[in-house]
Design an enzyme around this catalytic site. Structure first.
Site, PDB file in Angstrom:
ATOM      1  N   CYS A 151       0.843  -1.196   0.000  1.00 55.75           N
ATOM      2  CA  CYS A 151       0.000   0.000   0.000  1.00 55.75           C
ATOM      3  C   CYS A 151       0.883   1.252   0.000  1.00 55.75           C
ATOM      4  CB  CYS A 151      -0.951  -0.047   1.195  1.00 55.75           C
ATOM      5  SG  CYS A 151      -2.239   1.215   1.177  1.00 55.75           S
ATOM      6  N   ASP A 306      -9.754  -4.500  -5.677  1.00 56.05           N
ATOM      7  CA  ASP A 306      -9.264  -3.495  -4.726  1.00 56.05           C
ATOM      8  C   ASP A 306      -9.973  -2.164  -4.972  1.00 56.05           C
ATOM      9  OD1 ASP A 306      -7.828  -1.802  -3.081  1.00 56.05           O
ATOM     10  OD2 ASP A 306      -5.887  -2.713  -3.550  1.00 56.05           O
ATOM     11  N   HIS A 335      -8.063  -5.527  -1.382  1.00 56.35           N
ATOM     12  CA  HIS A 335      -6.865  -4.862  -0.882  1.00 56.35           C
ATOM     13  C   HIS A 335      -6.247  -5.606   0.304  1.00 56.35           C
ATOM     14  CE1 HIS A 335      -4.282  -1.301  -0.417  1.00 56.35           C
ATOM     15  NE2 HIS A 335      -4.439  -1.445   0.887  1.00 56.35           N
TER      16      HIS A 335
END
Length: 437
Positions: A151, A306, A335
């Site tokens: 991320c 995601d 995600h």
């Protein structure tokens, strides 16, 4: 049009009501209560090998007799806790890497204090990350190591690889936000400066509160986050494994951390609103984050479903870096699912481990590195620590492509010719002089 802030508060109130209902029902289910109380996270044995400010660098205990020479340093986001990568023994990215013979390190940023509100991306990338990388390099006796960024940690790992390419052997990215130009991600709404100014948040709070971020993320899928998951909990309350998994995930979701105010502003403005990283226009600490320096192998792992970082916010990045060894692995999950779902660990992570293993053969790399010579027989500058193909090309174009030429050069002159800090060039010249002597 309904006020978005009112809508947010209404959904938050509904979440509290749902949570209260869960607690009420849980009180009537002692078996579920016991399972929740006994659920542990981050159980893989580890030790702290470096600390700086709030940061802690973990080294995990090996689970195989033989290890690959090149270790993996995991760089997590500045939001939430990194134990999502070690949530439980059978769904742990950390443990999977260990079981495949990798020496694993992980950065835990921990929560900044109000005194840290002025920390910028430059501090995190060029100071904290660089110090951690140097610790791992020294402990493993490797000039360069593998990075695996998740991320926001993937975005920062990209910045690091562009600024310090000589220290990065392979660059792995998980759901990394890299390109924000009408990609369809919900976070791109934050990129519209007509509706959102990050300074309004930092002027109010200093550091950005975890609760503020949690509500924003939850609103990406409000039905799932505020209703559906609790219905699933009711339906599976007698399933001990389900309840344990639910408890671990809820613990992580509720364990958010604040983000340093200056870093939040910079990230929103430079990455989301201006898209400067993808456009190769980003600077940190006055130094250009040049994507042309990313000439090492790149693995881009994206989650098909995601909502936070959709594939379109990651995949195009492979086309704008200098590396000729880029791979995209797109998996049908979300995600968070790429790190905690059983399918991801069964079908995705074996491929990730194989990718790193194939590119972490030290002997072959060392032989190739040592064989690089200039046309006149003198050693190429690639034989110096800290100089890879990208820097070698810059130096050669400026007339400093050999160790002999660099040994008699002036640091300021070379730095100006190749657009790099003089301090970095000075270290190369010192190495060249010691070899040339």
């Amino acid at each position: 049009m309904r006020n978005p802030y009112t809508a947010t508060l209404d959904l938050q109130r509904q979440a509290w009501e749902n949570a209260a209902d869960v607690i009420k029902r849980s009180a009537e289910m002692p078996g579920a209560n016991e399972t929740i109380a006994e659920s542990e996270v981050g159980e893989t044995p580890k030790e702290i090998v470096y600390e700086e400010n709030k940061l802690q660098l973990y080294h995990y205990e090996s689970q195989t007799e033989e290890q690959h020479d090149v270790p993996i340093l995991i760089v997590y986001a500045l939001i939430n806790r990194p134990y999502i990568l070690d949530l439980q023994p059978d769904r742990s990215v950390v443990r999977t890497l260990l079981e495949n013979g990798f020496d694993v390190y992980l950065i835990d940023w921990n929560e900044p204090s109000q005194l840290d509100s002025s920390l910028r991306l430059h501090d995190y990338v060029n100071r904290y990350m660089d110090n951690c990388v140097d610790v791992v390099r020294k402990r493993s006796d490797q000039d360069s190591i593998n990075l695996l960024g998740y991320c926001m940690g993937g975005t920062m790992s990209t910045m690091y690889a562009a600024l310090h390419p000589e220290k990065v052997r392979n660059l792995g990215l998980m759901a990394a936000g890299l390109c924000f130009d009408e990609t369809g991600g919900v976070l791109e709404l934050w990129g519209d400066d007509e509706y959102f100014d990050p300074e309004d948040v930092t002027d109010t709070f200093g550091n950005v509160p975890a609760e503020f971020l949690d509500v924003g993320f939850a609103l990406m899928d409000p039905v799932e986050n505020y209703v559906t998951k609790y219905v699933r909990f009711y339906d599976n309350v007698e399933d001990e494994d389900f309840v344990g998994n639910f408890a671990r995930m809820e613990e992580w979701l509720g364990d958010g951390i604040d983000v340093a105010g200056a870093t939040f502003e910079e990230f929103i403005e430079d990455i989301y609103q201006e898209n400067r990283l993808y456009r190769n226009e980003l600077e940190l600490g006055g130094e250009h984050v040049d994507l042309e320096n990313i000439d090492m192998p790149v693995l881009n792992i994206v989650a098909h479903y995601d909502h936070l970082i959709p594939p379109a916010a990651s995949k195009p990045f492979n086309d704008v870096v200098a590396s000729d060894d880029t791979t995209v692995m797109e998996f049908k999950t979300g995600h968070i699912g790429m790190s905690v779902s059983s399918r991801s660990h069964a079908d995705l992570w074996p491929d990730v481990c194989a990718w790193f293993e194939e590119r972490s053969q030290v002997e072959a790399h060392a032989d190739e590195h040592a064989a690089v010579e200039a046309d006149d027989g003198s050693s190429s500058v690639q034989t110096l620590d800290g100089i890879g193909p990208a820097y070698e090309e810059r130096l050669a174009d400026a007339g400093y492509g050999t160790v002999a030429a660099l040994a008699v050069a002036d640091a300021e002159t070379v730095a100006g010719a190749v657009n790099l800090p003089a301090s970095r060039v000075e270290s190369w010249i010192e190495q060249a002089q010691s070899i040339d002597d």
